[in-house]
Design a protein around this motif. Structure first.
Motif, short mmCIF file in Angstrom:
data_model
loop_
_atom_site.label_atom_id
_atom_site.label_comp_id
_atom_site.label_asym_id
_atom_site.label_seq_id
_atom_site.Cartn_x
_atom_site.Cartn_y
_atom_site.Cartn_z
N CYS A 1 0.85 -1.19 0.00
CA CYS A 1 0.00 0.00 0.00
C CYS A 1 0.88 1.24 0.00
O CYS A 1 1.73 1.41 0.87
CB CYS A 1 -0.93 0.02 1.21
N TYR B 1 -3.86 5.68 0.48
CA TYR B 1 -5.24 5.25 0.74
C TYR B 1 -5.98 6.44 1.33
O TYR B 1 -5.78 6.78 2.50
CB TYR B 1 -5.21 4.08 1.74
N GLU C 1 -6.50 5.12 -4.12
CA GLU C 1 -5.59 4.17 -3.50
C GLU C 1 -4.43 3.90 -4.45
O GLU C 1 -4.61 3.92 -5.67
CB GLU C 1 -6.30 2.84 -3.22
N TRP D 1 -1.52 0.91 -5.07
CA TRP D 1 -1.07 -0.43 -4.70
C TRP D 1 0.06 -0.86 -5.62
O TRP D 1 0.07 -0.55 -6.81
CB TRP D 1 -2.25 -1.41 -4.78
N HIS E 1 -5.46 -7.08 0.26
CA HIS E 1 -6.12 -6.03 1.04
C HIS E 1 -7.62 -6.29 1.16
O HIS E 1 -8.19 -6.18 2.25
CB HIS E 1 -5.86 -4.68 0.38
#
Length: 104
Positions: free
Chosen positions: A37, A40, A64, A66, A75
Motif C-alpha cells: 500500500c 489510501y 488508492e 497499490w 487487502h
C-alpha cells in the motif's frame, strides 16, 4: 504501481456518507501499513462554488495506490476490510472500482 479509484455511493443523506467516512477513519492507519500500500485516501467534493464543477453529495471517492493486483486482492481479503464492509452495508448503495495504470 496501480492507482485504484473506488466511487462509493451512499444512501441519500449526510449521515450515511459520514458513517462510511467514520469507518474509513478507523481503518486507514491499518491499511497504510499493509504490504504494497502506497496511498489510501477517501475524498469528498469540495465546496468550490464554481459553475463547471460536478458534485455528488452522496459519494466518496477513494484514491488508492497499490504495488500490484496481488497486494490489492490481499487487502480486500483482510479481516479489517471484511469488518468495514459489514459495518457500512446499510449505508452503501453501490461501489464502482477502476484500476488504472500510467497512460503515458
Amino acid at each position: 504501481m496501480l492507482t485504484v479509484i473506488a466511487e462509493i455511493r451512499t444512501r441519500p443523506g449526510q449521515h450515511h456518507r459520514q458513517a462510511v467516512l467514520d469507518q474509513f477513519a478507523k481503518i486507514i492507519p491499518t491499511v497504510l501499513n499493509e504490504a504494497g500500500c502506497h496511498g489510501y485516501a477517501p475524498l469528498v467534493d469540495a465546496a468550490a462554488g464554481v459553475s463547471f464543477q460536478t458534485t455528488a453529495p452522496d459519494s466518496i471517492v477513494m484514491v488508492e495506490q497499490w504495488e500490484s493486483i496481488a497486494h490489492l486482492e490481499a487487502h480486500l481479503n483482510t479481516p479489517h476490510m471484511k469488518a468495514f464492509s459489514e459495518a457500512t452495508k446499510s449505508d452503501v448503495l453501490e461501489m464502482e472500482i477502476r484500476i488504472l495504470q500510467p497512460g503515458v
